[in-house]
Design an enzyme around this catalytic site. Structure first.
Site, short mmCIF file in Angstrom:
data_model
loop_
_atom_site.label_atom_id
_atom_site.label_comp_id
_atom_site.label_asym_id
_atom_site.label_seq_id
_atom_site.Cartn_x
_atom_site.Cartn_y
_atom_site.Cartn_z
N ASP A 116 -6.75 -56.93 18.87
CA ASP A 116 -5.55 -57.64 19.30
C ASP A 116 -5.80 -58.30 20.66
OD1 ASP A 116 -2.46 -57.88 18.67
OD2 ASP A 116 -2.55 -57.19 20.73
N HIS A 281 -2.28 -54.02 10.83
CA HIS A 281 -2.85 -54.62 12.03
C HIS A 281 -3.90 -53.75 12.72
CE1 HIS A 281 -2.94 -57.10 15.59
NE2 HIS A 281 -2.40 -56.18 16.36
#
Length: 308
Positions: A116, A281
């Site tokens: 991320d 994610h």
């Protein structure tokens, strides 16, 4: 050697020691370290801290010297004041921190893994400090400029915080501070597609850090920088990532569903490969064994050596 203050054993990652490392730029980063061998630096994203690696770090430490920093503005690292252009939270400045940390710990080169926001810092690190990286792994990201350029209703709906957090202060800061636990839980539940991937004790540590007003503001500044000065830096820089780059992403997540992830990086990296994993994610938290398998195979192929 720059000042390093020992903070004792990590309560969450077996065999890891906590340190506060003060860099030449005056910023102090909280770092967890463990294991011996070639240095491997893993950098978390939003809204986590270094504990996102808790399920994989001990196994990696069987072969590598594992380095887990908290980004500036996050976790227990310093949260410096920002400015009108958001430069202190630009990926260039955040990457400079990591470059200085690598040197402060006595290493010439590291293998790098970024999830991320950590991957976005890694993208800048690989451009500005290419000589310090043996290889890179980016987790669940397409390039920032690409994602903004291709924004449509689907992306804006799923990644609403990319547009909420960049609003002028103190709008997002005030709203998040009103019920930080609700915001954090909804964010994690929306991103991770594996129930129970973030146990309550870990959520509480994320919340302990996130509910600090200084961190809320730093997070917003991180995203404001991404929407402004980071795009300027990216547009002015045609350098491609020179070291081998592995991309891993969640097939059930927004990035995996909206983009051809490998293709988005082809004009930004000289050697790129990648694979979708059946999760959301955060594969390091959702599918740690599968994540370790793919990461370990990639690292083994690089024939890493200690670089002290």
């Amino acid at each position: 050697m720059h000042p390093i203050v020992e903070r004792g054993e990590s309560p969450f990652i077996a065999g890891f020691q906590l340190q506060d490392v003060t860099l030449p730029n005056g910023v102090t980063l909280r770092v967890a370290t463990g294991g011996q061998g070639a240095p491997l630096l893993l950098l978390h994203g939003h809204p986590q801290n270094h504990l996102t690696w808790r399920k994989v770090a001990p196994r990696l430490a069987e072969k590598y010297r594992v380095i887990l920093p908290d980004l500036r503005g996050y976790g227990d690292s310093d949260k410096p004041a920002s400015d009108e252009r958001h430069r202190p939270y630009s990926k260039r400045v955040m990457a400079d921190d990591i470059s200085l940390l690598i040197s402060a710990l006595g290493y010439d080169k590291v293998a790098f893994v970024g999830h991320d926001r950590g991957g976005r810092v890694g993208h800048r690190l690989a451009r500005d400090h290419a000589d310090q990286l043996n290889c890179c792994v980016f987790i669940d990201i397409a390039p920032t400029a690409t994602m903004y350029a291709l924004t449509d209703k689907a992306f804006a709906t799923r990644y609403f915080w990319w547009f909420f957090l960049i609003q002028p202060a103190p709008l997002p800061e005030t709203l998040i501070a009103n019920n930080t636990a609700f915001f954090l839980r909804k964010h994690l539940d929306g991103q991770l597609k594996t129930p129970g991937a973030t146990p309550e004790a870990i959520f509480n540590d994320y919340l302990r850090c996130y509910q600090q007003p200084e961190m809320i503001h730093a997070v917003c500044e991180d995203y404001r920088a991404a929407a402004t000065i980071d795009l300027e830096d990216d547009a002015a820089d045609s350098r491609r990532i020179a070291c081998p780059l592995l991309l891993l992403w969640g097939a059930k997540g927004t990035v995996g569903e909206l983009y051809d992830v490998v293709d988005t990086w082809r004009d930004r990296a000289q050697q790129v490969s990648g694979e979708a994993l059946p999760c959301g994610h955060s594969p390091q938290e959702e599918l740690p064994e599968m994540f370790l398998d793919r990461l370990s195979a990639f690292l083994a192929a690089q024939r890493l050596t200690e670089s002290l």
